[in-house]
Design an enzyme around this catalytic site. Structure first.
Site, mmCIF file in Angstrom:
data_model
loop_
_atom_site.group_PDB
_atom_site.id
_atom_site.type_symbol
_atom_site.label_atom_id
_atom_site.label_comp_id
_atom_site.label_asym_id
_atom_site.label_seq_id
_atom_site.Cartn_x
_atom_site.Cartn_y
_atom_site.Cartn_z
ATOM 1 N N TYR A 145 -25.708 20.298 27.492
ATOM 2 C CA TYR A 145 -24.587 21.111 27.968
ATOM 3 C C TYR A 145 -24.807 21.472 29.435
ATOM 4 O O TYR A 145 -25.932 21.542 29.906
ATOM 5 C CB TYR A 145 -24.334 22.337 27.092
ATOM 6 C CG TYR A 145 -25.437 23.345 26.901
ATOM 7 C CD1 TYR A 145 -25.842 24.199 27.922
ATOM 8 C CD2 TYR A 145 -26.059 23.502 25.653
ATOM 9 C CE1 TYR A 145 -26.822 25.152 27.736
ATOM 10 C CE2 TYR A 145 -27.042 24.453 25.447
ATOM 11 C CZ TYR A 145 -27.422 25.281 26.493
ATOM 12 O OH TYR A 145 -28.395 26.235 26.303
ATOM 13 N N CYS A 146 -23.699 21.620 30.152
ATOM 14 C CA CYS A 146 -23.715 21.861 31.601
ATOM 15 C C CYS A 146 -24.642 20.877 32.320
ATOM 16 O O CYS A 146 -25.568 21.283 33.029
ATOM 17 C CB CYS A 146 -24.117 23.299 31.906
ATOM 18 S SG CYS A 146 -23.652 23.839 33.579
ATOM 19 N N PRO A 147 -24.398 19.565 32.153
ATOM 20 C CA PRO A 147 -25.280 18.574 32.774
ATOM 21 C C PRO A 147 -25.152 18.565 34.296
ATOM 22 O O PRO A 147 -24.090 18.862 34.854
ATOM 23 C CB PRO A 147 -24.787 17.250 32.178
ATOM 24 C CG PRO A 147 -23.341 17.497 31.866
ATOM 25 C CD PRO A 147 -23.271 18.934 31.439
ATOM 26 N N LYS A 158 -34.088 18.403 27.918
ATOM 27 C CA LYS A 158 -33.746 19.437 28.905
ATOM 28 C C LYS A 158 -34.079 20.833 28.385
ATOM 29 O O LYS A 158 -33.775 21.177 27.250
ATOM 30 C CB LYS A 158 -32.249 19.355 29.224
ATOM 31 C CG LYS A 158 -31.722 20.431 30.162
ATOM 32 C CD LYS A 158 -30.255 20.171 30.468
ATOM 33 C CE LYS A 158 -29.616 21.318 31.227
ATOM 34 N NZ LYS A 158 -28.209 21.014 31.572
#
Length: 275
Positions: A145-147, A158
Protein backbone atom coordinates in the site's frame (compact mmCIF):
# COMPACT_ATOMS: atom_id res chain seq x y z
CA UNK A 1 26.16 9.31 6.20
CA UNK A 2 24.20 12.01 4.40
CA UNK A 3 25.44 15.38 5.64
CA UNK A 4 21.86 16.64 5.91
CA UNK A 5 21.60 14.72 9.17
CA UNK A 6 24.59 16.58 10.59
CA UNK A 7 22.98 19.57 12.33
CA UNK A 8 24.35 21.91 14.95
CA UNK A 9 21.17 21.35 16.98
CA UNK A 10 18.40 18.78 16.87
CA UNK A 11 15.27 19.58 18.83
CA UNK A 12 13.30 16.40 19.53
CA UNK A 13 9.54 16.44 20.05
CA UNK A 14 8.71 12.94 21.28
CA UNK A 15 4.97 12.28 20.99
CA UNK A 16 5.29 8.53 20.58
CA UNK A 17 3.20 8.08 23.74
CA UNK A 18 1.29 11.36 24.19
CA UNK A 19 -0.17 11.56 20.67
CA UNK A 20 -1.77 8.09 20.88
CA UNK A 21 -4.88 9.67 22.39
CA UNK A 22 -5.02 12.54 19.87
CA UNK A 23 -6.69 12.68 16.47
CA UNK A 24 -4.15 12.11 13.67
CA UNK A 25 -5.11 15.46 12.10
CA UNK A 26 -3.15 16.95 15.00
CA UNK A 27 0.07 15.46 13.62
CA UNK A 28 -0.39 16.82 10.12
CA UNK A 29 -1.02 20.26 11.61
CA UNK A 30 2.12 19.84 13.70
CA UNK A 31 4.33 18.96 10.75
CA UNK A 32 3.08 21.95 8.74
CA UNK A 33 3.77 24.17 11.75
CA UNK A 34 7.31 22.83 12.04
CA UNK A 35 7.92 23.32 8.31
CA UNK A 36 6.99 26.99 8.71
CA UNK A 37 8.93 27.62 11.94
CA UNK A 38 12.09 25.72 10.98
CA UNK A 39 11.97 27.04 7.43
CA UNK A 40 11.80 30.64 8.65
CA UNK A 41 14.67 30.16 11.12
CA UNK A 42 12.35 30.58 14.10
CA UNK A 43 13.28 27.11 15.34
CA UNK A 44 16.24 24.72 14.86
CA UNK A 45 16.09 21.49 12.87
CA UNK A 46 13.45 19.38 14.57
CA UNK A 47 12.80 15.64 14.79
CA UNK A 48 9.34 14.48 15.83
CA UNK A 49 8.03 11.03 16.72
CA UNK A 50 4.33 10.20 16.77
CA UNK A 51 1.96 7.26 17.14
CA UNK A 52 -1.83 7.25 16.68
CA UNK A 53 -4.53 4.68 17.30
CA UNK A 54 -6.41 2.83 14.55
CA UNK A 55 -6.59 5.39 11.75
CA UNK A 56 -6.54 5.09 7.97
CA UNK A 57 -4.92 8.12 6.35
CA UNK A 58 -6.09 8.61 2.77
CA UNK A 59 -4.14 10.51 0.13
CA UNK A 60 -5.80 13.14 -2.04
CA UNK A 61 -6.03 10.70 -4.97
CA UNK A 62 -8.01 8.26 -2.81
CA UNK A 63 -10.83 10.81 -2.54
CA UNK A 64 -11.46 10.24 -6.29
CA UNK A 65 -12.44 6.60 -5.77
CA UNK A 66 -15.91 6.04 -7.31
CA UNK A 67 -17.39 4.23 -4.28
CA UNK A 68 -15.40 6.03 -1.58
CA UNK A 69 -18.32 6.33 0.85
CA UNK A 70 -18.79 2.55 0.87
CA UNK A 71 -15.07 2.05 1.48
CA UNK A 72 -15.02 4.53 4.36
CA UNK A 73 -18.11 2.90 5.88
CA UNK A 74 -16.32 -0.47 5.78
CA UNK A 75 -13.25 0.94 7.54
CA UNK A 76 -15.36 2.64 10.20
CA UNK A 77 -17.17 -0.64 10.91
CA UNK A 78 -13.72 -2.23 11.34
CA UNK A 79 -12.99 0.35 14.05
CA UNK A 80 -10.86 2.82 12.08
CA UNK A 81 -11.04 6.60 12.01
CA UNK A 82 -10.60 7.89 8.44
CA UNK A 83 -8.83 11.15 7.56
CA UNK A 84 -7.32 12.75 4.45
CA UNK A 85 -3.81 14.20 4.62
CA UNK A 86 -2.82 17.43 2.92
CA UNK A 87 -0.31 15.88 0.52
CA UNK A 88 0.03 13.24 -2.17
CA UNK A 89 0.41 9.52 -1.82
CA UNK A 90 -2.21 6.89 -1.09
CA UNK A 91 -3.84 5.17 1.90
CA UNK A 92 -1.71 4.09 4.86
CA UNK A 93 -2.48 2.54 8.26
CA UNK A 94 -1.69 4.12 11.63
CA UNK A 95 -1.92 2.07 14.80
CA UNK A 96 -0.01 1.48 18.02
CA UNK A 97 2.51 -0.77 16.27
CA UNK A 98 3.52 1.91 13.77
CA UNK A 99 6.02 4.63 14.62
CA UNK A 100 6.01 7.79 12.51
CA UNK A 101 9.16 9.89 12.39
CA UNK A 102 9.51 13.37 10.90
CA UNK A 103 12.76 15.22 10.23
CA UNK A 104 12.27 18.94 9.55
CA UNK A 105 14.99 21.00 7.86
CA UNK A 106 15.32 24.55 6.62
CA UNK A 107 16.08 24.80 2.91
CA UNK A 108 18.20 27.88 3.60
CA UNK A 109 19.67 29.68 0.58
CA UNK A 110 20.83 26.60 -1.31
CA UNK A 111 17.67 24.49 -1.16
CA UNK A 112 17.42 20.75 -0.52
CA UNK A 113 17.07 18.41 -3.49
CA UNK A 114 14.08 16.10 -3.06
CA UNK A 115 16.18 12.91 -3.34
CA UNK A 116 18.61 14.27 -0.75
CA UNK A 117 15.75 14.46 1.73
CA UNK A 118 14.66 10.89 1.00
CA UNK A 119 18.24 9.60 1.17
CA UNK A 120 18.80 11.25 4.56
CA UNK A 121 15.89 9.30 6.08
CA UNK A 122 16.94 6.06 4.37
CA UNK A 123 20.50 6.43 5.68
CA UNK A 124 19.21 7.15 9.19
CA UNK A 125 17.05 4.01 9.23
CA UNK A 126 19.96 1.89 7.95
CA UNK A 127 22.12 3.29 10.75
CA UNK A 128 19.45 2.57 13.37
CA UNK A 129 19.30 -1.13 12.49
CA UNK A 130 22.88 -1.71 11.32
CA UNK A 131 23.55 -4.25 14.10
CA UNK A 132 21.15 -6.74 12.49
CA UNK A 133 23.32 -7.02 9.36
CA UNK A 134 20.28 -6.98 7.08
CA UNK A 135 20.27 -5.08 3.80
CA UNK A 136 17.63 -2.34 3.83
CA UNK A 137 16.71 -1.44 0.26
CA UNK A 138 14.96 1.66 -1.04
CA UNK A 139 12.84 0.78 -4.10
CA UNK A 140 9.19 0.46 -4.98
CA UNK A 141 7.57 -2.71 -3.66
CA UNK A 142 4.81 -3.55 -6.11
CA UNK A 143 1.68 -4.78 -4.33
CA UNK A 144 2.30 -2.77 -1.15
CA UNK A 145 0.00 0.00 0.00
CA UNK A 146 1.11 3.56 -0.81
CA UNK A 147 3.89 2.29 -3.10
CA UNK A 148 6.78 4.60 -4.00
CA UNK A 149 10.40 4.62 -5.10
CA UNK A 150 11.52 5.04 -1.47
CA UNK A 151 9.69 2.06 0.01
CA UNK A 152 12.07 0.49 2.54
CA UNK A 153 12.27 -3.27 2.50
CA UNK A 154 14.23 -6.30 3.70
CA UNK A 155 14.22 -9.37 1.48
CA UNK A 156 11.61 -7.84 -0.78
CA UNK A 157 9.13 -7.16 2.05
CA UNK A 158 8.19 -3.56 2.79
CA UNK A 159 8.20 -2.27 6.37
CA UNK A 160 8.26 1.50 5.78
CA UNK A 161 7.44 4.28 3.35
CA UNK A 162 8.94 7.77 3.10
CA UNK A 163 7.19 10.96 2.02
CA UNK A 164 7.98 14.68 2.00
CA UNK A 165 6.08 17.85 2.73
CA UNK A 166 7.50 21.23 1.67
CA UNK A 167 6.13 24.49 2.99
CA UNK A 168 7.51 28.00 3.51
CA UNK A 169 11.17 27.12 3.02
CA UNK A 170 10.83 24.11 5.34
CA UNK A 171 11.16 20.44 4.39
CA UNK A 172 9.49 17.69 6.44
CA UNK A 173 10.72 14.18 5.58
CA UNK A 174 8.27 11.69 7.06
CA UNK A 175 8.43 7.92 7.47
CA UNK A 176 6.00 5.35 8.83
CA UNK A 177 7.78 2.36 10.35
CA UNK A 178 5.83 -0.85 10.92
CA UNK A 179 7.54 -1.84 14.16
CA UNK A 180 5.42 -4.73 15.39
CA UNK A 181 2.21 -6.53 14.53
CA UNK A 182 1.31 -8.09 11.18
CA UNK A 183 2.30 -6.13 8.10
CA UNK A 184 0.26 -8.41 5.86
CA UNK A 185 -2.89 -7.99 8.01
CA UNK A 186 -2.63 -4.21 7.67
CA UNK A 187 -2.20 -4.58 3.90
CA UNK A 188 -5.23 -6.85 3.77
CA UNK A 189 -7.41 -4.13 5.32
CA UNK A 190 -6.23 -1.58 2.75
CA UNK A 191 -6.79 -4.12 -0.02
CA UNK A 192 -10.40 -4.63 1.09
CA UNK A 193 -10.90 -0.86 1.22
CA UNK A 194 -9.78 -0.50 -2.41
CA UNK A 195 -11.86 -3.47 -3.55
CA UNK A 196 -14.99 -1.91 -2.02
CA UNK A 197 -14.20 1.69 -3.06
CA UNK A 198 -13.24 0.93 -6.68
CA UNK A 199 -15.07 -2.29 -7.54
CA UNK A 200 -14.63 -2.94 -11.30
CA UNK A 201 -14.87 0.70 -12.34
CA UNK A 202 -12.34 2.26 -14.68
CA UNK A 203 -10.53 5.12 -12.98
CA UNK A 204 -8.29 7.88 -14.30
CA UNK A 205 -5.78 7.24 -11.54
CA UNK A 206 -4.14 3.84 -10.95
CA UNK A 207 -4.80 2.39 -7.51
CA UNK A 208 -2.56 -0.42 -6.21
CA UNK A 209 -3.48 -4.08 -6.45
CA UNK A 210 -2.57 -4.99 -2.86
CA UNK A 211 -0.61 -8.18 -2.24
CA UNK A 212 -0.50 -8.62 1.58
CA UNK A 213 2.44 -11.03 1.45
CA UNK A 214 4.86 -8.28 0.33
CA UNK A 215 4.47 -6.33 3.59
CA UNK A 216 5.80 -7.12 7.07
CA UNK A 217 6.80 -5.44 10.32
CA UNK A 218 10.38 -4.95 11.50
CA UNK A 219 9.77 -7.42 14.32
CA UNK A 220 8.74 -10.05 11.76
CA UNK A 221 11.64 -9.30 9.40
CA UNK A 222 14.36 -9.09 12.06
CA UNK A 223 13.11 -12.03 14.09
CA UNK A 224 13.12 -9.98 17.27
CA UNK A 225 10.28 -8.49 19.30
CA UNK A 226 10.69 -4.72 19.02
CA UNK A 227 8.64 -2.11 20.87
CA UNK A 228 8.03 1.50 19.87
CA UNK A 229 10.34 2.60 22.68
CA UNK A 230 13.09 0.23 21.50
CA UNK A 231 13.04 1.96 18.13
CA UNK A 232 12.82 5.42 19.72
CA UNK A 233 16.04 4.72 21.61
CA UNK A 234 17.79 3.72 18.38
CA UNK A 235 16.44 6.88 16.71
CA UNK A 236 17.74 9.19 19.45
CA UNK A 237 21.14 7.48 19.56
CA UNK A 238 21.55 7.86 15.78
CA UNK A 239 20.66 11.58 15.93
CA UNK A 240 22.83 12.27 18.96
CA UNK A 241 26.08 11.39 17.21
CA UNK A 242 25.23 13.84 14.42
CA UNK A 243 24.58 16.93 16.49
CA UNK A 244 26.47 19.20 18.84
CA UNK A 245 23.27 19.48 20.87
CA UNK A 246 20.30 17.12 21.07
CA UNK A 247 17.53 18.39 23.30
CA UNK A 248 13.89 17.71 24.10
CA UNK A 249 11.41 20.45 23.29
CA UNK A 250 7.84 21.44 22.50
CA UNK A 251 6.19 24.14 20.41
CA UNK A 252 6.90 27.57 21.83
CA UNK A 253 5.86 31.20 21.34
CA UNK A 254 4.76 31.96 17.81
CA UNK A 255 4.76 28.26 16.90
CA UNK A 256 1.70 27.75 19.10
CA UNK A 257 -0.24 30.38 17.13
CA UNK A 258 0.97 28.89 13.85
CA UNK A 259 -0.24 25.46 14.93
CA UNK A 260 -3.75 26.72 15.63
CA UNK A 261 -3.98 28.01 12.07
CA UNK A 262 -2.50 24.96 10.32
CA UNK A 263 -4.49 22.50 12.41
CA UNK A 264 -7.73 24.35 11.74
CA UNK A 265 -6.96 24.38 8.02
CA UNK A 266 -6.59 20.61 7.78
CA UNK A 267 -9.66 20.03 9.98
CA UNK A 268 -11.74 22.22 7.65
CA UNK A 269 -10.32 20.49 4.61
CA UNK A 270 -11.34 17.11 6.00
CA UNK A 271 -14.84 18.35 6.78
CA UNK A 272 -15.14 19.58 3.20
CA UNK A 273 -13.75 16.42 1.56
CA UNK A 274 -15.36 13.82 3.83
CA UNK A 275 -18.47 15.73 4.85
Amino acid sequence: MNDLLQQDQWRVIDQSSAAVHLDALYSFGMDDTLCASVGSGMAPSTARAWVHRDTIVLGIQDTKLPFLEEGISYLQKEGYRVIVRNSGGLAVVLDEGILNLTLVFSEGDKGIDINRGYDAMWMLIKEMFSDFNKEIEAREIVGSYCPGSYDLSIGGKKFAGISQRRLRNGVAVQIYLCVHGSGSARAEQIGRFYAISKKEADTKFHFPDIKPEVMASLSELLGQSLSIQDVMLRFLQALKIRSNRLFSGELHGEEISLFEGYHQRIVERNEKVLG
